[in-house]
Motif scaffolding. Structure first.
Motif, PDB file in Angstrom:
ATOM      1  N   TYR A  35       1.031  -0.783  -0.142  1.00 27.98           N
ATOM      2  CA  TYR A  35       0.018   0.314   0.272  1.00 27.98           C
ATOM      3  C   TYR A  35       0.838   1.426   0.398  1.00 27.98           C
ATOM      4  O   TYR A  35       0.478   2.043  -0.588  1.00 27.98           O
ATOM      5  CB  TYR A  35      -1.141   0.191   1.678  1.00 27.98           C
ATOM      6  N   ASP A  36       2.021   1.323   1.104  1.00 32.82           N
ATOM      7  CA  ASP A  36       2.605   1.986   0.615  1.00 32.82           C
ATOM      8  C   ASP A  36       3.740   2.532  -0.559  1.00 32.82           C
ATOM      9  O   ASP A  36       3.601   3.564  -1.378  1.00 32.82           O
ATOM     10  CB  ASP A  36       3.982   2.649   2.423  1.00 32.82           C
ATOM     11  N   ASP A  39       1.017   4.000  -3.426  1.00 27.73           N
ATOM     12  CA  ASP A  39       0.046   4.359  -3.195  1.00 27.73           C
ATOM     13  C   ASP A  39       1.144   6.466  -3.365  1.00 27.73           C
ATOM     14  O   ASP A  39       2.589   6.622  -2.850  1.00 27.73           O
ATOM     15  CB  ASP A  39      -0.145   5.399  -1.618  1.00 27.73           C
ATOM     16  N   GLY A  65      -1.424   5.154  -8.129  1.00 25.61           N
ATOM     17  CA  GLY A  65      -2.132   4.615  -7.134  1.00 25.61           C
ATOM     18  C   GLY A  65      -2.505   5.382  -6.294  1.00 25.61           C
ATOM     19  O   GLY A  65      -2.291   6.963  -5.841  1.00 25.61           O
ATOM     20  N   SER A  66      -3.427   5.092  -5.766  1.00 22.65           N
ATOM     21  CA  SER A  66      -4.304   5.153  -4.716  1.00 22.65           C
ATOM     22  C   SER A  66      -5.089   4.768  -3.851  1.00 22.65           C
ATOM     23  O   SER A  66      -5.509   3.790  -3.948  1.00 22.65           O
ATOM     24  CB  SER A  66      -5.231   7.385  -4.981  1.00 22.65           C
ATOM     25  N   VAL A  67      -5.463   4.689  -2.282  1.00 26.31           N
ATOM     26  CA  VAL A  67      -6.022   4.364  -1.677  1.00 26.31           C
ATOM     27  C   VAL A  67      -7.709   4.714  -1.426  1.00 26.31           C
ATOM     28  O   VAL A  67      -8.019   5.974  -1.447  1.00 26.31           O
ATOM     29  CB  VAL A  67      -6.129   4.089  -0.058  1.00 26.31           C
ATOM     30  N   GLU A  72      -9.406   0.391  -0.978  1.00 25.41           N
ATOM     31  CA  GLU A  72      -8.677  -0.410  -2.067  1.00 25.41           C
ATOM     32  C   GLU A  72      -7.688   0.373  -2.211  1.00 25.41           C
ATOM     33  O   GLU A  72      -7.923   1.347  -2.939  1.00 25.41           O
ATOM     34  CB  GLU A  72      -9.615  -1.584  -2.656  1.00 25.41           C
ATOM     35  N   LEU A  73      -6.797  -0.227  -2.363  1.00 29.34           N
ATOM     36  CA  LEU A  73      -5.413  -0.392  -3.532  1.00 29.34           C
ATOM     37  C   LEU A  73      -6.265  -0.006  -4.787  1.00 29.34           C
ATOM     38  O   LEU A  73      -6.818  -1.000  -5.519  1.00 29.34           O
ATOM     39  CB  LEU A  73      -4.028  -0.307  -2.896  1.00 29.34           C
ATOM     40  N   ASN A  96      -6.232  -6.097   0.487  1.00 26.19           N
ATOM     41  CA  ASN A  96      -5.428  -6.001   1.977  1.00 26.19           C
ATOM     42  C   ASN A  96      -6.253  -6.985   2.856  1.00 26.19           C
ATOM     43  O   ASN A  96      -7.527  -6.662   3.430  1.00 26.19           O
ATOM     44  CB  ASN A  96      -4.823  -5.004   2.678  1.00 26.19           C
TER      45      ASN A  96
END
Length: 187
Positions: A35-36, A39, A65-67, A72-73, A96
């Motif tokens: 995720y990191d 993002d 990328g964004s959450v 959700e990614l 995740n």
């Protein structure tokens, strides 16, 4: 004759297995934080080689990328090709879960499953891959390794009937200055 049959069987069995073993990476660092890492903006570049090792594609990918609101990614991938041709855009939605990750994209035939092993991520799915005038259902067996918090390397094995038909090598760099990735290389 028996020796020849045995040798052929061993060659076929060894061709069915990629050389990557997950337990080798379990205690290696840095750990991948999917995720990191994804993002923000990630630039990637890579090649595709057929089973003979010949170059069949050379490409760049811009990944935004964004959450989203439900955690959700979302990866919006835009492809450009320097050699060969292929998909122009793919949008992944990644969740995740308790035992890793799952992901879907419109042109992916099955739900992708991702498992973390320390500094490695294994990402597996099936895809209907167009080649010339034919479409083949293939299995992607992706392995990603973290170099640092800004850089990943991906090696994909594209398989049909358990045999590796092509390999993809991709380097990815997050370019977000806020993450300290100012020294990232740009494709």
């Amino acid at each position: 004759m028996k020796l020849a049959v045995l040798l052929c069987a061993l060659v076929l069995l060894s061709a069915c297995r990629s050389s990557v073993q997950s337990d080798e990476y379990q205690n290696m660092t840095p750990n991948i934080d999917v995720y990191d890492f994804f993002d923000g903006q990630v630039n990637a570049w890579g090649i595709v080689q057929n089973r003979s090792g010949e170059l069949v594609q050379r490409f760049k990918v811009r990944i935004d990328g964004s959450v989203n609101d439900v955690g959700e990614l979302v990866l919006d991938e835009a492809f450009t090709y320097g050699y060969g041709d292929g998909v122009k855009q793919r949008v992944w939605t990644i969740k995740n879960g308790n035992n890793g990750f799952t992901g879907n994209a419109p042109d992916i035939a099955t739900t992708a499953v991702g498992t973390l092993y320390g500094n490695a991520l294994r990402w597996q799915y099936e895809m209907d891959l167009p080649v010339d005038d034919t479409t083949y259902r293939v299995v992607f067996d992706d392995w990603m390794w973290a170099f640092d918090k800004c850089t990943l390397m991906n090696r994909s094995y594209i398989k049909k009937f358990g045999l590796v038909m092509a390999e993809v090598t991709i380097f990815m760099q997050n370019t977000e200055v806020s993450k300290g990735c100012t020294g990232a290389l740009h494709p």
